[in-house]
Design a protein around this motif. Sequence first.
Motif, short mmCIF file in Angstrom:
data_model
loop_
_atom_site.label_atom_id
_atom_site.label_comp_id
_atom_site.label_asym_id
_atom_site.label_seq_id
_atom_site.Cartn_x
_atom_site.Cartn_y
_atom_site.Cartn_z
N PRO A 196 -2.79 5.71 -4.03
CA PRO A 196 -2.15 5.12 -2.86
C PRO A 196 -0.65 5.34 -2.86
N SER A 197 -0.02 5.07 -1.73
CA SER A 197 1.41 5.26 -1.61
C SER A 197 2.16 4.12 -2.28
N ASP A 198 3.46 4.33 -2.52
CA ASP A 198 4.28 3.36 -3.23
C ASP A 198 4.51 2.09 -2.43
N ASP A 199 4.26 2.13 -1.11
CA ASP A 199 4.55 0.95 -0.29
C ASP A 199 3.40 -0.03 -0.24
N GLU A 200 2.32 0.21 -0.97
CA GLU A 200 1.23 -0.74 -1.00
C GLU A 200 1.64 -1.98 -1.79
N GLU A 201 0.93 -3.07 -1.55
CA GLU A 201 1.26 -4.33 -2.19
C GLU A 201 1.08 -4.25 -3.70
N LEU A 202 2.04 -4.80 -4.44
CA LEU A 202 1.95 -4.80 -5.90
C LEU A 202 0.86 -5.76 -6.33
N LYS B 60 -0.89 4.95 -10.99
CA LYS B 60 0.36 4.64 -10.31
C LYS B 60 0.58 3.14 -10.24
N GLN B 61 -0.49 2.38 -10.02
CA GLN B 61 -0.36 0.92 -10.04
C GLN B 61 0.06 0.43 -11.42
N VAL B 62 -0.49 1.05 -12.45
CA VAL B 62 -0.12 0.69 -13.81
C VAL B 62 1.38 0.84 -14.00
N GLN B 63 1.93 1.98 -13.59
CA GLN B 63 3.36 2.22 -13.77
C GLN B 63 4.21 1.25 -12.96
N ARG B 64 3.75 0.93 -11.75
CA ARG B 64 4.51 0.00 -10.92
C ARG B 64 4.53 -1.39 -11.54
#
Length: 315
Positions: A162-168, A195-199
């Motif tokens: 998913p893109s970076d602007d999705e909800e954390l 990507k969610q892991v890194q965020r």
Amino acid sequence: MDPSEENDADLQSQIEEVEALSSIYGDEWCVIDEASRVFCIRVSDDTHQPTWTVCLQIILPPDYPSSAPPIYQLNAAWLRGPDRRTLANSLDELCVENPGESILYLWVEKIREFLLEKSQSAEGPETGKAMTTEEEGHEEDDLPDYSVLTLASRSAQLLSEPSDDEELPLIKHGETITDRRSTFQPHLAAVVTPKQVQRILNNLYENKKIASATHNIYAYRIYLEDKNSFLQDCEDDGETAAGGRLLHLLQILDVRNVLVVVSRWYGGILLGPDRFKHINNCARNILIQEGYTDTSEETSKAGGKNKRSKGKKAK
């Protein structure tokens, strides 16, 4: 330009860049999985003793360099907290400053510059408050090395992330365990992509208390239904073998789509093997707290089945 032509141009740029790097850095450059475009380079400052070294692992996505940066991972037992964030931010800034360009050479030289600055500081890589495993002694085990396998697997997921602007994803924090002035605290979040892991990790490191921890050990498991396999990885953050042990616990409990981080603040007294017990107990407690597993072996397996069918924590 047609998308297929652009991909061909990107692939050709990657081939030329890899050939150049291999020529420049020789044995320091390593091909992990050429088909998946996974590479590794050992970067050192050999001008000073003791030697500072970082291993840079890289995935080249299909649309690099035209529209996507490389995916990277920095590996070094001494690299954590503020140092890790400073170096990562420097690499990210180079991407922003050089959009659409081949970036790997600039990254390697930026890391080398960073190591040179570190070598001129008072402490060497084997000293300092965070190196408790060096003081306590390395305890080897038979757990496999997950980093290369997982890094290669990630490349298959890049286009579906998913893109970076999705909800954390919501981050939960567990109860602390304190023993001989060392404190351990777990953190947990549901994840379905690296990507969610890194965020989530970036978000945790924004907390000054967590960022100041001597070690932030983590492991995650993501279930890929279409492949009937797992995407998983772990990080010791200087606490040798702790990440592998934590990932092994997640496997035994058969939990999935979850990231667990355990922060340790070293209190100055060596704990020996007890430190691994506290790390895993912290992780187990928060997994039970959030419904990912239960206290008995039978219900633990049932909890794993619920995770498979629902893709979220069991109710």
